[in-house]
Design a protein around this motif. Structure first.
Motif, PDB file in Angstrom:
ATOM      1  N   LEU A  81       0.457  -1.065   0.156  1.00 55.74           N
ATOM      2  CA  LEU A  81      -0.037  -0.113   0.011  1.00 55.74           C
ATOM      3  C   LEU A  81       0.480   1.179  -0.065  1.00 55.74           C
ATOM      4  O   LEU A  81       1.694   1.408   1.269  1.00 55.74           O
ATOM      5  N   PRO A  82       0.405   2.199  -0.655  1.00 54.93           N
ATOM      6  CA  PRO A  82       0.927   3.863  -0.866  1.00 54.93           C
ATOM      7  C   PRO A  82       1.234   4.264   0.359  1.00 54.93           C
ATOM      8  O   PRO A  82       0.578   4.494   1.375  1.00 54.93           O
ATOM      9  N   ARG A  83       2.473   4.611   1.010  1.00 51.24           N
ATOM     10  CA  ARG A  83       2.803   5.358   1.992  1.00 51.24           C
ATOM     11  C   ARG A  83       3.029   6.751   2.095  1.00 51.24           C
ATOM     12  O   ARG A  83       2.212   7.549   0.377  1.00 51.24           O
ATOM     13  N   GLY A  84       3.648   7.780   2.458  1.00 54.93           N
ATOM     14  CA  GLY A  84       3.571   9.346   1.946  1.00 54.93           C
ATOM     15  C   GLY A  84       4.380  10.101   1.125  1.00 54.93           C
ATOM     16  O   GLY A  84       4.859   7.995   0.338  1.00 54.93           O
ATOM     17  N   THR A  85       4.255  10.653   0.340  1.00 56.59           N
ATOM     18  CA  THR A  85       5.117  10.931  -0.894  1.00 56.59           C
ATOM     19  C   THR A  85       6.206  12.577   0.242  1.00 56.59           C
ATOM     20  O   THR A  85       5.929  13.139   0.934  1.00 56.59           O
ATOM     21  N   ALA A  86       7.745  12.244  -0.537  1.00 55.79           N
ATOM     22  CA  ALA A  86       8.554  13.184  -0.470  1.00 55.79           C
ATOM     23  C   ALA A  86       8.899  14.321  -1.704  1.00 55.79           C
ATOM     24  O   ALA A  86       8.890  13.152  -2.028  1.00 55.79           O
ATOM     25  N   LEU A  87       8.844  15.208  -1.307  1.00 60.39           N
ATOM     26  CA  LEU A  87       9.115  16.038  -2.595  1.00 60.39           C
ATOM     27  C   LEU A  87      10.657  16.437  -1.890  1.00 60.39           C
ATOM     28  O   LEU A  87      10.483  17.347  -0.872  1.00 60.39           O
ATOM     29  N   LYS A  88      10.730  17.249  -3.348  1.00 60.71           N
ATOM     30  CA  LYS A  88      11.640  18.489  -2.878  1.00 60.71           C
ATOM     31  C   LYS A  88      11.645  19.514  -3.884  1.00 60.71           C
ATOM     32  O   LYS A  88      11.601  19.781  -5.157  1.00 60.71           O
ATOM     33  N   VAL A  89      11.504  21.290  -3.054  1.00 64.64           N
ATOM     34  CA  VAL A  89      10.784  21.570  -4.251  1.00 64.64           C
ATOM     35  C   VAL A  89      12.331  22.718  -3.872  1.00 64.64           C
ATOM     36  O   VAL A  89      12.409  23.130  -2.792  1.00 64.64           O
TER      37      VAL A  89
END
Length: 430
Positions: free
Chosen positions: A375-383
């Protein structure tokens, strides 16, 4: 940003059942596995930038109970001989998002063997420790780790066998389509302006590099969409999403470093008579000013194409302006799963700041990391946020606090019409 219908988009902002992934394996136009692959775990990365060719990469661990997915030959179902994976992201309680198509680049099976003893009348194990009428059988199961990249890999490996040049009437977009059209269609997003291409241009061997260089001439990049199509999109596109504290935003942090910071640009050249030429410009105000608290940090550039002092000064100014335009603050943003977001999207991140206010910082997603088990977990972004935009947003927030007192629940967006009361360009003075 991937295509997504409005009802599914609305579901992403509310409570919902768990999201799931579906993966199909294809070769050509035929399924090579009749059912969706059984996912044990997965991870996906997406990057954007001027020199990024293969932007999207995934890795999966698939269950393989009967051993059919462990590749021995290139044309086995999950072999590296051209198998493509179609990945679909199902939003819990809503619709699906076509995530991307990938080409399999690696297959690493891990086999698990266990034995059990069964009754078999009349059987006697040769030289074994089991009594008569007992037989030991072995059961083999496997998990297969698969790596894959987006289908621009097909273009990148297809080199030009002889130099080529654009034909009559060629444009950037038409040349991109000519170079890549055998492998996928192209969609031109809003905000991209085409232009003619000089027929003296020569492509050597790298088909994809040539296409990227063309797109840079119209301030555009490309990325793959969810249906196997390439999208040409503007480098400075519109904001497509706002990440709100207390909603999609889980955590945000920021960082800066002193590496690559300069405050004086020195350009060297040579007159036609051979005499050396030197010119320099520097920052005279702001925290990075030359000789100020930051100190002195020179950037040197030398070229024989600089033949006059005017050329040297103009290029030094150009280097300084490029530096100021590229100053940025990088945000590390953790959010709830958002399958529609892609690297290259411009978003606004709501950053809680002192006084209980929220500063909304616009920036470009340069990297996305996703994963699940399964199941998908959280998403990490670099902005990456422009330093100018950050200072401007903080200035607005501080000014809003000054105008409204210390009410912790007010943000700039709740105070319409006050922009004209701000000091003139309070973020100037780098």
């Amino acid at each position: 940003m991937r295509r997504i219908d409005q009802s599914t988009l609305d579901a992403l902002d509310g409570s919902r059942p768990a999201d799931t992934l579906t993966v199909w394996a294809w070769r050509g136009n035929e399924l090579v596995v009749p059912e969706p692959l059984l996912i044990k775990s997965w991870s996906a990365g997406d990057e954007a930038g001027e020199n990024v060719k293969i932007a999207q990469r995934v890795s999966f661990v698939f269950a393989d109970p009967d051993g059919t997915l462990s590749a021995w030959r290139f044309d086995d179902p999950l072999g590296v001989g051209g198998t493509r994976l179609q990945v679909i992201y199902k939003v819990g309680g809503a619709g699906a998002v076509n995530y991307a198509w990938f080409r399999v680049t690696g297959n690493t099976p891990t086999e698990y063997r266990e034995s059990r003893v069964i009754d078999e009348f009349g059987y006697e194990e040769p030289d074994g420790s089991l009594p008569i009428h007992k037989r030991r059988i072995w059961i083999t199961t496997a998990a297969v780790a698969v790596t894959a990249v987006d289908i621009t890999e097909f273009v990148d490996q297809d080199k030009l066998e002889a130099p080529e040049s654009p034909g009559a009437g060629a444009t950037v977009i038409s040349e991109w389509r000519r170079l890549t059209g055998e492998y996928f269609p192209t969609v031109v997003d809003a905000g991209v302006t085409d232009r003619a291409v000089n027929r003296t241009l020569v492509y050597e061997k790298e088909r994809l590099d040539g296409g990227q260089d063309l797109l840079a001439r119209i301030s555009a990049r490309f990325r793959m969409g969810g249906d196997g199509e390439a999208h040409i999109y503007p480098r400075q596109g519109p904001l497509v999403w706002r990440c709100e504290p207390g909603k999609s935003l889980v955590n945000v942090s920021h960082s800066m470093g002193s590496g690559g910071l300069y405050n004086r640009w020195v350009v060297e050249g040579k007159e036609s008579a051979g005499n050396p030429i030197t010119a320099a410009v520097q920052l005279t105000t702001g925290p990075l000013r030359y000789g100020g608290p930051y100190g002195k940090a020179q950037y040197f550039y030398k070229s024989e194409m600089i033949t006059t002092e005017t050329d040297a000064i103009n290029y030094a100014v150009t280097l300084r302006e490029e530096f100021l335009g590229n100053l940025s603050i990088e945000l590390d943003v953790e959010i709830a799963p958002r399958p529609e977001l892609q690297a290259g999207d411009r978003i606004e991140v709501g950053c809680p700041v002192k006084g209980g206010h929220v500063a909304y910082l616009p920036g470009e997603i340069t990297s996305i990391q996703r994963g699940g088990d399964p199941l998908p977990r959280g998403t990490a972004l670099k902005v990456r946020c422009s330093y100018t935009d950050v200072v401007a947003a903080l200035s607005r927030t501080e000014w809003a606090k000054h105008l409204t007192g210390s009410m912790p629940d007010l943000t700039w967006d709740l105070i319409p019409g006050t922009w004209g009361q701000l000091p003139d360009r309070p973020w100037d003075g780098l």
